[in-house]
Write an enzyme that holds these catalytic residues in place. Sequence first.
Site, PDB file in Angstrom:
ATOM      1  N   ASP A   1      27.079  51.961  60.561  1.00 43.35           N
ATOM      2  CA  ASP A   1      26.932  53.392  60.062  1.00 43.35           C
ATOM      3  C   ASP A   1      25.339  53.674  59.825  1.00 43.35           C
ATOM      4  OD1 ASP A   1      29.540  53.222  60.535  1.00 43.35           O
ATOM      5  OD2 ASP A   1      30.194  53.369  58.367  1.00 43.35           O
TER       6      ASP A   1
ATOM      7  N   ASP B   1      40.413  61.524  60.731  1.00 40.07           N
ATOM      8  CA  ASP B   1      40.094  60.924  59.391  1.00 40.07           C
ATOM      9  C   ASP B   1      41.219  61.721  58.566  1.00 40.07           C
ATOM     10  OD1 ASP B   1      38.188  59.785  60.738  1.00 40.07           O
ATOM     11  OD2 ASP B   1      36.460  61.295  59.907  1.00 40.07           O
TER      12      ASP B   1
END
Length: 238
Positions: free
Chosen positions: A8, A129
């Site tokens: 990330d 998500d």
Amino acid sequence: MILYPAIDLKDGKAVRLVHGDMDQTTVFNDDPAAQAKEFVAAGCSWLHLVDLNGAFAGEPVNAAPVEAILKACPVPAQLGGGIRDMATIARWIDKGLARVILGTVAVENPDLVREAAREFPGKVAVGLDARNGFVATRGWAEETDVQVTDLARSFEDAGIAAIIYTDILRDGAMKGPNIAATEALARAVDIPVIASGGVSSMDDLKALKDTGVIAGAISGRALYDGAIDLSEALSLLK
């Protein structure tokens, strides 16, 4: 089942967040390409990259470290975060990205997902998500009234390569993935489903694999913290 080590990216560094909160950041490596090379050296067959700044900005922000990873590593990589138009999709694929992940636009502009999947077969994934079963967008900052399974089914005929399902409440918390919800989604659609969020132990990986229907798992913090040994995990999943 494929294990995707996660990198990330925030402000050019490899980080992890807790519950997607940009204010709860731990920096794990100042050199994301070096981190990627470590994962490849351990034997991974894919990399999962997220442009966190890009997810909020709506356009790529961490392009430089992503390009450095693509140049340094021979394995395919998938990238999500701020990819919201055909020009950006084409640019990333031209640069050697194996798969783009479309999240926010899957809710706001599903026709773009279909167009991209037609234009770039096998190279488009949808990132779903969810918080309590409902899709969240724009770096998880905005909640919708769209149910994950309904949105996933709407792409059944689009030709997308995979669905990456993240349970936001599990992400970065080292509390284990939402196996029941991920398995239910994988059984509800024919599209391969990749589990994300909370994958934090060898037991988690074994439980995901034992469902027999989950195609992959993404893990980040557990690999950095040493809770999962990447080489050992890859052997387990073979």
